[in-house]
Design a protein around this motif. Structure first.
Motif, mmCIF file in Angstrom:
data_model
loop_
_atom_site.group_PDB
_atom_site.id
_atom_site.type_symbol
_atom_site.label_atom_id
_atom_site.label_comp_id
_atom_site.label_asym_id
_atom_site.label_seq_id
_atom_site.Cartn_x
_atom_site.Cartn_y
_atom_site.Cartn_z
ATOM 1 N N ALA A 1 0.827 -1.210 0.000
ATOM 2 C CA ALA A 1 0.000 0.000 0.000
ATOM 3 C C ALA A 1 0.864 1.265 0.000
ATOM 4 C CB ALA A 1 -0.907 -0.007 1.217
ATOM 5 N N ASP A 2 0.229 2.383 -0.340
ATOM 6 C CA ASP A 2 0.897 3.686 -0.297
ATOM 7 C C ASP A 2 1.057 4.182 1.137
ATOM 8 O OD1 ASP A 2 1.232 4.007 -3.045
ATOM 9 O OD2 ASP A 2 -0.782 4.802 -3.283
ATOM 10 N N GLU A 3 0.281 3.645 2.063
ATOM 11 C CA GLU A 3 0.386 4.038 3.468
ATOM 12 C C GLU A 3 0.377 2.780 4.328
ATOM 13 O OE1 GLU A 3 -2.428 6.314 6.568
ATOM 14 O OE2 GLU A 3 -1.810 7.520 4.849
ATOM 15 N N VAL A 4 1.456 2.599 5.097
ATOM 16 C CA VAL A 4 1.597 1.423 5.960
ATOM 17 C C VAL A 4 1.988 1.895 7.351
ATOM 18 C CG1 VAL A 4 2.873 -0.709 6.363
ATOM 19 C CG2 VAL A 4 2.263 -0.060 4.024
ATOM 20 N N ASN A 5 1.245 1.425 8.369
ATOM 21 C CA ASN A 5 1.537 1.766 9.759
ATOM 22 C C ASN A 5 2.497 0.742 10.354
ATOM 23 O OD1 ASN A 5 -0.266 3.936 9.722
ATOM 24 N ND2 ASN A 5 -1.969 2.612 10.260
ATOM 25 N N GLY B 1 4.077 -3.199 18.431
ATOM 26 C CA GLY B 1 3.773 -4.579 18.785
ATOM 27 C C GLY B 1 2.805 -5.183 17.794
ATOM 28 N N PRO B 2 2.572 -6.498 17.889
ATOM 29 C CA PRO B 2 1.726 -7.200 16.924
ATOM 30 C C PRO B 2 0.230 -7.098 17.236
ATOM 31 C CG PRO B 2 2.661 -8.763 18.458
ATOM 32 C CD PRO B 2 3.230 -7.411 18.811
ATOM 33 N N GLY B 3 -0.356 -5.957 16.936
ATOM 34 C CA GLY B 3 -1.788 -5.777 17.133
ATOM 35 C C GLY B 3 -2.182 -4.320 17.014
ATOM 36 N N GLN B 4 -3.468 -4.076 16.767
ATOM 37 C CA GLN B 4 -3.933 -2.697 16.588
ATOM 38 C C GLN B 4 -3.949 -1.920 17.898
ATOM 39 O OE1 GLN B 4 -7.082 -1.784 14.067
ATOM 40 N NE2 GLN B 4 -6.335 -3.072 12.410
ATOM 41 N N ARG B 5 -3.857 -2.590 19.027
ATOM 42 C CA ARG B 5 -3.828 -1.876 20.303
ATOM 43 C C ARG B 5 -2.467 -1.247 20.579
ATOM 44 N NH1 ARG B 5 -1.749 -5.238 24.657
ATOM 45 N NH2 ARG B 5 -1.258 -7.289 23.831
ATOM 46 N N TYR B 6 -1.446 -1.651 19.817
ATOM 47 C CA TYR B 6 -0.111 -1.071 19.983
ATOM 48 C C TYR B 6 -0.019 0.237 19.217
ATOM 49 C CZ TYR B 6 1.390 -5.477 22.003
ATOM 50 O OH TYR B 6 1.521 -6.573 22.817
ATOM 51 N N PRO B 7 0.732 1.200 19.754
ATOM 52 C CA PRO B 7 0.823 2.505 19.074
ATOM 53 C C PRO B 7 1.592 2.423 17.760
ATOM 54 C CG PRO B 7 2.159 2.489 21.084
ATOM 55 C CD PRO B 7 1.435 1.185 21.026
ATOM 56 N N ILE B 8 1.241 3.355 16.873
ATOM 57 C CA ILE B 8 1.934 3.480 15.587
ATOM 58 C C ILE B 8 3.231 4.238 15.838
ATOM 59 C CG2 ILE B 8 1.835 4.510 13.283
ATOM 60 C CD1 ILE B 8 -1.248 4.128 13.463
ATOM 61 N N ASP B 9 4.331 3.631 15.395
ATOM 62 C CA ASP B 9 5.653 4.224 15.566
ATOM 63 C C ASP B 9 6.052 5.042 14.335
ATOM 64 O OD1 ASP B 9 7.894 4.686 17.109
ATOM 65 O OD2 ASP B 9 8.878 2.796 16.589
ATOM 66 N N TRP B 10 5.754 4.520 13.166
ATOM 67 C CA TRP B 10 6.063 5.180 11.887
ATOM 68 C C TRP B 10 4.908 4.963 10.933
ATOM 69 C CZ3 TRP B 10 10.347 8.052 10.870
ATOM 70 C CH2 TRP B 10 11.439 7.893 11.707
ATOM 71 N N VAL B 11 4.742 5.891 9.992
ATOM 72 C CA VAL B 11 3.803 5.712 8.881
ATOM 73 C C VAL B 11 4.613 5.853 7.605
ATOM 74 C CG1 VAL B 11 1.739 6.543 7.706
ATOM 75 C CG2 VAL B 11 1.874 6.644 10.204
ATOM 76 N N TYR B 12 4.663 4.782 6.836
ATOM 77 C CA TYR B 12 5.393 4.784 5.570
ATOM 78 C C TYR B 12 4.455 5.212 4.449
ATOM 79 C CZ TYR B 12 9.180 2.215 7.823
ATOM 80 O OH TYR B 12 10.215 1.838 8.653
ATOM 81 N N HIS B 13 4.973 5.994 3.539
ATOM 82 C CA HIS B 13 4.202 6.460 2.381
ATOM 83 C C HIS B 13 4.954 6.093 1.108
ATOM 84 C CE1 HIS B 13 1.302 8.809 4.706
ATOM 85 N NE2 HIS B 13 2.315 9.108 5.501
ATOM 86 N N ARG B 14 5.255 4.825 0.974
ATOM 87 C CA ARG B 14 6.018 4.404 -0.201
ATOM 88 C C ARG B 14 5.690 2.963 -0.561
ATOM 89 N NH1 ARG B 14 12.376 5.217 -1.326
ATOM 90 N NH2 ARG B 14 12.325 4.503 -3.460
ATOM 91 N N TRP C 1 6.088 -3.785 13.674
ATOM 92 C CA TRP C 1 5.094 -4.772 13.252
ATOM 93 C C TRP C 1 4.115 -4.171 12.249
ATOM 94 C CZ3 TRP C 1 5.240 -9.832 14.915
ATOM 95 C CH2 TRP C 1 6.134 -10.113 15.955
ATOM 96 N N VAL C 2 3.816 -4.926 11.192
ATOM 97 C CA VAL C 2 2.827 -4.525 10.195
ATOM 98 C C VAL C 2 1.876 -5.694 9.959
ATOM 99 C CG1 VAL C 2 4.386 -2.896 9.047
ATOM 100 C CG2 VAL C 2 4.240 -5.230 8.203
#
Length: 96
Positions: free
Chosen positions: A14-18, A22-35, A61-62
């Motif tokens: 995808a153009d945007e990847v969080n 940690g392995p789950g949506q409850r873990y905070p986003i550390d980086w957002v990739y746009h590539r 984790w993605v």
């Protein structure tokens, strides 16, 4: 778990990847990739989550749905150039 060998290489689908801490949506986003197509190394699997490392050594984790099994590459250096359109623009008009 896929049963595929680890580590292995993949790329962002995808153009945007969080990238999460940690392995789950409850873990905070550390980086957002746009590539889309950015190559990563998959180091571990946990359910539908993959621990990946980018070319700069950043790990996180993605979700598996954001990855594609195609191997890609990055050429370090200058950022990509924007190429001008092939259509020539009309010449400027003269006011008389």
């Amino acid at each position: 778990m896929t049963g595929l060998p680890l580590p292995r290489f993949a790329a962002f689908r995808a153009d945007e990847v969080n990238l999460r801490t940690g392995p789950g949506q409850r873990y905070p986003i550390d980086w957002v990739y746009h590539r889309r197509g950015l190559p990563v190394k998959i180091e571990r699997e946990f359910d539908v989550w993959r621990l990946v490392e980018d070319s700069d050594g950043q790990k996180g984790w993605v979700h598996q749905a954001t990855l594609v099994g195609t191997r890609t590459f990055v050429i370090p250096g200058l950022p990509p150039r924007v190429m001008p359109s092939r259509r020539a623009s009309p010449p400027p008009r003269r006011l008389t």
